[in-house]
Scaffold this motif. Structure first.
Motif, PDB file in Angstrom:
ATOM      1  N   THR A 115       0.837  -1.206   0.000  1.00 48.26           N
ATOM      2  CA  THR A 115       0.000   0.000   0.000  1.00 48.26           C
ATOM      3  C   THR A 115       0.865   1.247   0.000  1.00 48.26           C
ATOM      4  O   THR A 115       1.859   1.319   0.729  1.00 48.26           O
ATOM      5  CB  THR A 115      -0.912   0.039   1.244  1.00 48.26           C
ATOM      6  OG1 THR A 115      -1.660  -1.160   1.315  1.00 48.26           O
ATOM      7  CG2 THR A 115      -1.859   1.231   1.192  1.00 48.26           C
ATOM      8  N   VAL A 167       0.354   5.796  -0.765  1.00 50.86           N
ATOM      9  CA  VAL A 167      -0.624   6.858  -0.954  1.00 50.86           C
ATOM     10  C   VAL A 167      -0.445   7.406  -2.368  1.00 50.86           C
ATOM     11  O   VAL A 167       0.662   7.834  -2.735  1.00 50.86           O
ATOM     12  CB  VAL A 167      -0.442   7.970   0.098  1.00 50.86           C
ATOM     13  CG1 VAL A 167      -1.444   9.098  -0.116  1.00 50.86           C
ATOM     14  CG2 VAL A 167      -0.611   7.388   1.501  1.00 50.86           C
ATOM     15  N   ASP A 168      -1.520   7.357  -3.162  1.00 53.77           N
ATOM     16  CA  ASP A 168      -1.384   7.775  -4.558  1.00 53.77           C
ATOM     17  C   ASP A 168      -1.399   9.298  -4.678  1.00 53.77           C
ATOM     18  O   ASP A 168      -1.528  10.015  -3.679  1.00 53.77           O
ATOM     19  CB  ASP A 168      -2.437   7.106  -5.442  1.00 53.77           C
ATOM     20  CG  ASP A 168      -3.858   7.592  -5.188  1.00 53.77           C
ATOM     21  OD1 ASP A 168      -4.805   6.923  -5.651  1.00 53.77           O
ATOM     22  OD2 ASP A 168      -4.044   8.641  -4.533  1.00 53.77           O
ATOM     23  N   ASP A 169      -1.296   9.759  -5.888  1.00 54.00           N
ATOM     24  CA  ASP A 169      -1.169  11.210  -6.101  1.00 54.00           C
ATOM     25  C   ASP A 169      -2.432  11.975  -5.718  1.00 54.00           C
ATOM     26  O   ASP A 169      -2.399  13.189  -5.516  1.00 54.00           O
ATOM     27  CB  ASP A 169      -0.805  11.505  -7.562  1.00 54.00           C
ATOM     28  CG  ASP A 169       0.591  11.005  -7.883  1.00 54.00           C
ATOM     29  OD1 ASP A 169       0.854  10.697  -9.063  1.00 54.00           O
ATOM     30  OD2 ASP A 169       1.413  10.900  -6.949  1.00 54.00           O
ATOM     31  N   ASP A 170      -3.561  11.253  -5.625  1.00 54.82           N
ATOM     32  CA  ASP A 170      -4.798  11.909  -5.191  1.00 54.82           C
ATOM     33  C   ASP A 170      -4.947  11.888  -3.671  1.00 54.82           C
ATOM     34  O   ASP A 170      -5.951  12.358  -3.140  1.00 54.82           O
ATOM     35  CB  ASP A 170      -6.015  11.211  -5.813  1.00 54.82           C
ATOM     36  CG  ASP A 170      -6.022  11.351  -7.327  1.00 54.82           C
ATOM     37  OD1 ASP A 170      -6.404  10.376  -8.013  1.00 54.82           O
ATOM     38  OD2 ASP A 170      -5.624  12.428  -7.821  1.00 54.82           O
ATOM     39  N   GLY A 171      -3.957  11.287  -3.020  1.00 52.43           N
ATOM     40  CA  GLY A 171      -3.980  11.245  -1.558  1.00 52.43           C
ATOM     41  C   GLY A 171      -4.711  10.050  -0.976  1.00 52.43           C
ATOM     42  O   GLY A 171      -4.886   9.953   0.229  1.00 52.43           O
ATOM     43  N   TYR A 172      -5.157   9.138  -1.854  1.00 57.61           N
ATOM     44  CA  TYR A 172      -5.863   7.951  -1.371  1.00 57.61           C
ATOM     45  C   TYR A 172      -4.895   6.773  -1.264  1.00 57.61           C
ATOM     46  O   TYR A 172      -3.989   6.618  -2.080  1.00 57.61           O
ATOM     47  CB  TYR A 172      -7.005   7.581  -2.322  1.00 57.61           C
ATOM     48  CG  TYR A 172      -8.158   8.540  -2.262  1.00 57.61           C
ATOM     49  CD1 TYR A 172      -8.233   9.642  -3.124  1.00 57.61           C
ATOM     50  CD2 TYR A 172      -9.182   8.375  -1.321  1.00 57.61           C
ATOM     51  CE1 TYR A 172      -9.292  10.540  -3.057  1.00 57.61           C
ATOM     52  CE2 TYR A 172     -10.242   9.262  -1.255  1.00 57.61           C
ATOM     53  CZ  TYR A 172     -10.293  10.339  -2.119  1.00 57.61           C
ATOM     54  OH  TYR A 172     -11.342  11.222  -2.041  1.00 57.61           O
ATOM     55  N   PRO A 173      -5.119   5.916  -0.284  1.00 59.96           N
ATOM     56  CA  PRO A 173      -4.260   4.715  -0.218  1.00 59.96           C
ATOM     57  C   PRO A 173      -4.572   3.820  -1.408  1.00 59.96           C
ATOM     58  O   PRO A 173      -5.745   3.631  -1.766  1.00 59.96           O
ATOM     59  CB  PRO A 173      -4.687   4.040   1.093  1.00 59.96           C
ATOM     60  CG  PRO A 173      -5.493   5.038   1.837  1.00 59.96           C
ATOM     61  CD  PRO A 173      -6.063   5.979   0.853  1.00 59.96           C
ATOM     62  N   TYR A 174      -3.526   3.299  -2.017  1.00 62.84           N
ATOM     63  CA  TYR A 174      -3.668   2.374  -3.139  1.00 62.84           C
ATOM     64  C   TYR A 174      -2.999   1.076  -2.720  1.00 62.84           C
ATOM     65  O   TYR A 174      -1.829   1.067  -2.358  1.00 62.84           O
ATOM     66  CB  TYR A 174      -2.987   2.956  -4.383  1.00 62.84           C
ATOM     67  CG  TYR A 174      -3.187   2.112  -5.621  1.00 62.84           C
ATOM     68  CD1 TYR A 174      -2.374   1.007  -5.882  1.00 62.84           C
ATOM     69  CD2 TYR A 174      -4.191   2.427  -6.542  1.00 62.84           C
ATOM     70  CE1 TYR A 174      -2.560   0.242  -7.018  1.00 62.84           C
ATOM     71  CE2 TYR A 174      -4.383   1.661  -7.686  1.00 62.84           C
ATOM     72  CZ  TYR A 174      -3.559   0.570  -7.911  1.00 62.84           C
ATOM     73  OH  TYR A 174      -3.755  -0.195  -9.044  1.00 62.84           O
ATOM     74  N   SER A 175      -3.770  -0.003  -2.770  1.00 63.56           N
ATOM     75  CA  SER A 175      -3.244  -1.302  -2.330  1.00 63.56           C
ATOM     76  C   SER A 175      -3.320  -2.288  -3.477  1.00 63.56           C
ATOM     77  O   SER A 175      -4.253  -2.260  -4.288  1.00 63.56           O
ATOM     78  CB  SER A 175      -4.076  -1.866  -1.179  1.00 63.56           C
ATOM     79  OG  SER A 175      -4.003  -1.067  -0.036  1.00 63.56           O
ATOM     80  N   GLU A 223       6.868   6.157   0.611  1.00 61.84           N
ATOM     81  CA  GLU A 223       6.661   5.515   1.914  1.00 61.84           C
ATOM     82  C   GLU A 223       5.521   4.513   1.731  1.00 61.84           C
ATOM     83  O   GLU A 223       4.434   4.884   1.265  1.00 61.84           O
ATOM     84  CB  GLU A 223       6.275   6.573   2.959  1.00 61.84           C
ATOM     85  CG  GLU A 223       5.833   6.022   4.290  1.00 61.84           C
ATOM     86  CD  GLU A 223       6.967   5.751   5.273  1.00 61.84           C
ATOM     87  OE1 GLU A 223       8.128   6.114   4.954  1.00 61.84           O
ATOM     88  OE2 GLU A 223       6.720   5.179   6.330  1.00 61.84           O
TER      89      GLU A 223
END
Lengths: 437, 186
Positions: free
Chosen positions: A19, A21-29, A58
């Protein structure tokens, strides 16, 4: 540095997810395949082809396991998480974690894991200006530890039954004796919680069981310490009032028995006496629930004392003492840390079972000798039917030393041993009234 | 296969994100049935919140999907309240459904739901009980645990987190090496 053992544990999992944090600020797993190198403390993660480069980010990587049950639900929960900066080196990502965490319910049972978080839970509720909820019925049962009042009820019945054998019985006096004794017992339970809370004994205990570690009422924030102290005071005051009435109507020995009982019960955990903290708690409990209750109930009926009542009180008192003794086994470490020197905390671990077996042997020896010498009715030997239960308690303790939750069956069985043995002893007396042994 | 380009205004970087397709939805109810089956049957999801320092923190949680309304919930005891604090500071979360043993559908499929979480705590003592019918479907024995609330009262002080989805990634055939189908939820 993250412990090597976490990397070794990670290798035992089959499911892992990365996981960031993507560029939109959401966690991406995304699920990944992972190799661990415990020596270098590094993870090598196969790059999913659907993932654009995330090197330098990170990340967290979670290894998760559950075992679904055929009936629905799951068991065998464990998970492990690493955090760190992901490096994109060639064909695989590399992670040298800077932090790791794991929980395995086989290593830290869920109940214990939850107890470890109690202060966090209370703090969160405080921030919401909330107190935890429990139904009034269960709040009363938990606060006063009501199931354990059987330890008072049965000795009082035994003392009264022995008095009946001597030709004395008054129902009202029996009722008053029982109520007074119960109120003092409830006072003891709540005082114990209050003073153990002040000493920090129950607070540091993260492995309480239904039989040990106190009621947890204060630790869970269900009642403040002041309320528990008030309940204790009210219980003691009510019991003392009835005791004073019985003293006036039946004689001064009731007062003497009551005073000794108060000294024992209140001083159990209260300073400066603190019997339980000095290795004297067990003796105090044995005397309180044995001779004091049985002889007290006998005296209220007959206005005299007898050898039969004294001898009959000893096995009962010892069995209650053994309930405490067995309940102290899982608390050994915490009591020792908090400076509560119970008998079990003072003993070597390998002596705990021997101590139990010797004590329970004395219980049965007294009953047998008492029946043979006709101090007790012969039918009192019915109480010996519980010998197999006693042996099972000993075996269960032996097999679970150091495992608080494994000791729960032993604690439950020990309560049953006391109940069944005392009931059979009482039944022996009742049989003798019918058949005139 | 579509190439979707993402331009980061702050850093000025542009990178290519490979997706199979992009579809707009109004709710999770409009997902293909195979994806909804994952939500309904999954025993566990990897639920991630973001700490104030920007670290993703993942917890395995039991997902509760209400197929009638297309709403997705998870709950948390106050004993494990750190995630609640994180959500209150930053509601951006995700839930990954990929655990092979925990997803009881065939064919195996992976879902990632991104969205904003809202914490409901108006009645922290009993508010979560409205989700018991959904909970019971996944853990049939839950009622026997609830009856023993007296044994661990603080565990049953629970906040409800509802995930309002913004984007769902779906991997056909459960292969994360393949580009995902992307559903934007408006």
């Amino acid at each position: 540095m993250v412990e090597k053992v976490l990397f070794e544990k990670a290798a035992t999992y089959t499911d892992a997810a990365l996981t960031f944090v993507d560029d939109d600020g959401y966690p991406y797993s995304v699920p990944v395949e992972c190799e661990t190198d415990p020596t270098k403390r590094v993870l090598k993660i196969t790059k999913p082809k659907s993932l654009a480069s995330v090197g330098g980010k990170e990340v967290g990587i979670i290894f998760n396991h559950i075992t679904p049950l055929p009936v629905g639900g799951y068991t065998d929960r464990r998970y492990l998480v690493f955090w760190g900066k992901l490096e994109d080196r060639g064909e695989k990502f590399t992670l040298e974690p800077t932090k790791g965490f794991t929980w395995d319910e086989k290593e830290v049972p869920f109940f214990q894991y939850s107890e470890m978080k109690v202060s966090r839970g209370k703090k969160y509720l405080d921030e919401l200006s909330e107190k935890p909820w429990l139904s009034t019925r269960w709040l009363v049962i938990r606060t006063f530890r009501l199931p354990f009042v059987i330890a008072t009820i049965l000795p009082v019945i035994l003392g009264t039954v022995i008095a009946y054998r001597s030709g004395f019985f008054n129902l009202l006096l029996f009722g008053l004796t029982l109520v007074a004794a119960l109120l003092i017992h409830l006072g003891v339970n709540t005082a114990n919680d209050y003073f153990d809370s002040r000493a920090g004994t129950d607070d540091i205990n993260t492995t309480p069981t239904p039989f040990s570690g106190g009621s947890r009422i204060i630790q869970y924030g269900l009642l403040p310490p002041s309320a528990v102290l008030s309940l204790s005071t009210a219980s003691y005051a009510s019991g003392i009032l009835i005791g004073l009435y019985l003293t006036i109507t039946r004689g001064l020995p009731v007062l003497l028995i009551g005073l000794v009982g108060l000294l024992i019960s209140y001083g159990y955990t209260a300073p400066p006496l603190k019997w339980a903290y000095r290795g004297l708690g067990e003796a105090a409990v044995g005397i309180g629930f044995g001779p004091l209750l049985v002889l007290g109930a006998y005296f209220v009926q007959t206005q005299s004392f007898s050898l039969e009542a004294l001898l009959g009180s000893i096995p009962v008192g010892m069995l209650v003492m053994l309930i405490l003794y067995v309940n102290e086994v899982p608390d050994r470490t915490w009591d020792d840390e908090a400076g509560k020197k119970t008998l079990v905390a003072l003993m070597r671990e390998d002596s705990v079972v021997t101590g139990f077996l010797i004590s329970v042997g004395v219980v049965y020896a007294i009953i047998l000798i008492g029946a043979i010498t006709k101090i007790f009715p012969l039918s009192a030997i019915l109480a010996l039917l519980t010998v197999p239960v006693a042996l099972k308690v000993g075996r269960t303790i032996k097999g679970n030393l150091g495992n608080p939750y494994g000791l729960i069956p032993a604690m439950s069985l020990m309560v049953k041993l006391f109940v069944y043995t005392t009931l059979l002893l009482i039944a022996g007396y009742l049989v003798s009234f019918l058949i005139h042994f | 296969m579509l190439a979707h380009y993402h331009y980061n205004q702050r850093s000025g970087s542009c990178r290519q994100v490979l997706v199979l397709s992009t579809t707009d939805l109004h709710s999770l109810q409009e997902l293909p049935i195979e994806s909804r089956e994952v939500l309904e049957s999954a025993l566990v999801c990897e639920f991630t919140v973001v700490s104030p320092s920007g670290r993703p923190i993942t917890h395995p949680l039991l997902p509760l999907y209400d197929s009638q309304d297309g709403r997705l919930f998870v709950t948390s005891s106050v004993l494990f309240s750190k995630k609640l604090d994180h959500i209150k500071q930053n509601p951006k979360v995700s839930a990954l459904f990929s655990h092979r043993a925990g997803i009881r559908v065939s064919p195996y499929r992976i879902l990632l739901v991104q969205g904003n979480a809202k914490v409901a705590e108006e009645d922290i003592h009993h508010g979560w009980e409205r989700l018991l019918p959904l909970w019971r479907k996944k853990e049939p024995y839950i009622d026997s645990f609830v009856k023993m609330r007296y044994a661990l009262p603080l565990f049953w002080e629970r906040s409800v987190m509802e995930l309002s989805p913004t984007k769902v990634y779906s991997w056909p055939k459960g292969d994360a090496n393949q580009p995902p189908e992307v559903y934007r939820v408006k």
